[in-house]
Design an enzyme around this catalytic site. Structure first.
Site, PDB file in Angstrom:
ATOM      1  N   THR A 223       0.941  -1.155   0.218  1.00 33.49           N
ATOM      2  CA  THR A 223       0.056  -0.039  -0.088  1.00 33.49           C
ATOM      3  C   THR A 223       1.089   1.070  -0.061  1.00 33.49           C
ATOM      4  O   THR A 223       0.383   2.445   0.289  1.00 33.49           O
ATOM      5  CB  THR A 223      -0.811  -0.072   1.161  1.00 33.49           C
ATOM      6  OG1 THR A 223       0.009  -0.148   2.513  1.00 33.49           O
ATOM      7  CG2 THR A 223      -1.813  -1.039   1.201  1.00 33.49           C
ATOM      8  N   GLU A 254       0.266   3.865 -12.937  1.00 33.50           N
ATOM      9  CA  GLU A 254      -1.020   3.827 -12.801  1.00 33.50           C
ATOM     10  C   GLU A 254      -1.690   4.762 -13.754  1.00 33.50           C
ATOM     11  O   GLU A 254      -1.203   5.826 -13.988  1.00 33.50           O
ATOM     12  CB  GLU A 254      -1.348   4.126 -11.200  1.00 33.50           C
ATOM     13  CG  GLU A 254      -0.567   3.304 -10.184  1.00 33.50           C
ATOM     14  CD  GLU A 254      -0.854   3.926  -8.853  1.00 33.50           C
ATOM     15  OE1 GLU A 254      -1.518   4.951  -8.622  1.00 33.50           O
ATOM     16  OE2 GLU A 254      -0.503   3.203  -7.981  1.00 33.50           O
ATOM     17  N   HIS A 273      -5.485   1.872  -5.990  1.00 27.25           N
ATOM     18  CA  HIS A 273      -4.905   2.904  -5.023  1.00 27.25           C
ATOM     19  C   HIS A 273      -5.973   3.634  -4.344  1.00 27.25           C
ATOM     20  O   HIS A 273      -6.226   4.724  -4.206  1.00 27.25           O
ATOM     21  CB  HIS A 273      -4.210   4.183  -6.049  1.00 27.25           C
ATOM     22  CG  HIS A 273      -2.918   4.478  -5.377  1.00 27.25           C
ATOM     23  ND1 HIS A 273      -1.800   5.247  -5.882  1.00 27.25           N
ATOM     24  CD2 HIS A 273      -2.744   4.833  -3.765  1.00 27.25           C
ATOM     25  CE1 HIS A 273      -1.331   5.740  -4.827  1.00 27.25           C
ATOM     26  NE2 HIS A 273      -1.587   5.481  -3.771  1.00 27.25           N
TER      27      HIS A 273
END
Length: 312
Positions: A223, A254, A273
């Site tokens: 994370t 991303e 995310h």
């Protein structure tokens, strides 16, 4: 409070009216980023509250009015802080602002991986009825790489589930967790969760050699930042059974590219995310960012990450 002047660019993908009111009450105009031209969005802007926008040296050099940037979160690797300092731009972040949200989400990923919740729901949606047994967290060992606010919030949650918690960090502090070196953590943990900032020195911290130390039954959770993990090596390790799986909230690029090696690997689940994205964390972040920007524009940043020269 002294009134500011100028325009603030906000690039987060959510709006907070209370935070906007703080900025406008101080005399600032709020602009939202429209489209994908960051240079154009920064034109004439005095301050910026940014998400993961790439504020490179080239981009910053084309924003001569810019005096302060606040990263609406913890990591600021997308901002060239040295270039900002040379250009007289103050950069701040918001340490610990979403640590509770990240901690809860991390435990959610642990539970989803242990009980194969995604696989079960996916199977049902395609007409199957999966009944594969999962694993309990109680009695397992969780390894935390890094011990910032989010990791410190994860530790008591994991302990409440009956897990043993190990931590590898350059900055150990008083805690009920056991501090060990990284190789020991990788060898002994059933789950390895990354919570460290991305720096030039730890790019691909979890590479083929690190993955080879982990148990074949282990799960990797990330994370933090995607570039901490060598994605080619991870995909190979999981595909060949060298590692049981991975739950990734962040990836190197991303959104996840169509050609990513992480796609189509049974055991690897990629999320979008979301670790810090709760309503409560977004509101707290927006308010904190607004107040930090005003402080930075006054020359009194509370959370500076660089030391700029005087703006010309």
């Amino acid at each position: 409070m002294n009134r500011a002047a100028g325009t603030v660019l906000v690039t987060t993908d959510y709006r907070d009216d209370e935070a906007d009111a703080v900025l406008t009450a101080a005399g600032l105009r709020v602009r939202r980023r429209n489209g994908h031209d960051l240079v154009e969005a920064l034109r004439g802007v005095t301050g910026a509250i940014v998400a993961h926008d790439p504020l490179t040296a080239g981009v910053l050099a084309r924003a001569p009015a810019l005096r302060a940037v606040v990263r609406s979160g913890v990591g600021y690797d997308a901002v060239d802080v040295d270039a900002a300092a040379r250009l007289g731009i103050q950069v701040s972040n918001l340490p610990g602002i979403n640590s509770n949200a990240v901690a809860e989400y991390t435990v959610g990923l642990l539970l989803a991986a242990a009980r194969r919740l995604v696989e079960s729901a996916t199977g049902v949606s395609t007409g199957d009825w999966p009944r594969e047994s999962g694993q309990e967290l109680r009695g397992a060992t969780l390894g935390l790489v890094g011990f910032g606010p989010a990791a410190r919030a994860v530790a008591p949650l994991a302990t409440a589930f009956g897990m043993t918690v190990l931590c590898a960090t350059n900055h150990p502090a008083g805690s009920t967790v056991e501090f060990v070196d990284l190789p020991t953590l990788l060898r002994e943990s059933d789950y390895v969760s990354l919570h460290t900032a991305l720096t030039p020195g730890n790019h691909h911290l979890i590479d083929a050699a690190a993955l080879a130390l982990m148990k074949p039954t282990a799960i990797l959770v990330n994370t933090a930042r995607g570039a901490l993990v060598d994605e080619e090596a991870l995909a190979t390790a999981v595909a060949t059974g060298r590692l049981a799986g991975a739950a990734l909230d962040v990836v190197a690029t991303e959104p996840l590219p169509p050609a990513s090696p992480l796609r189509g690997v049974d055991g690897i689940t990629v999320y979008s995310h979301l670790a810090g994205q709760t309503a409560q964390a977004r509101h707290a972040t927006a308010l904190a960012a607004a107040h930090e920007l005003l402080a930075a524009l006054r020359g009194e940043p509370r959370f500076p990450v660089n030391h700029p020269k005087e703006k010309q």
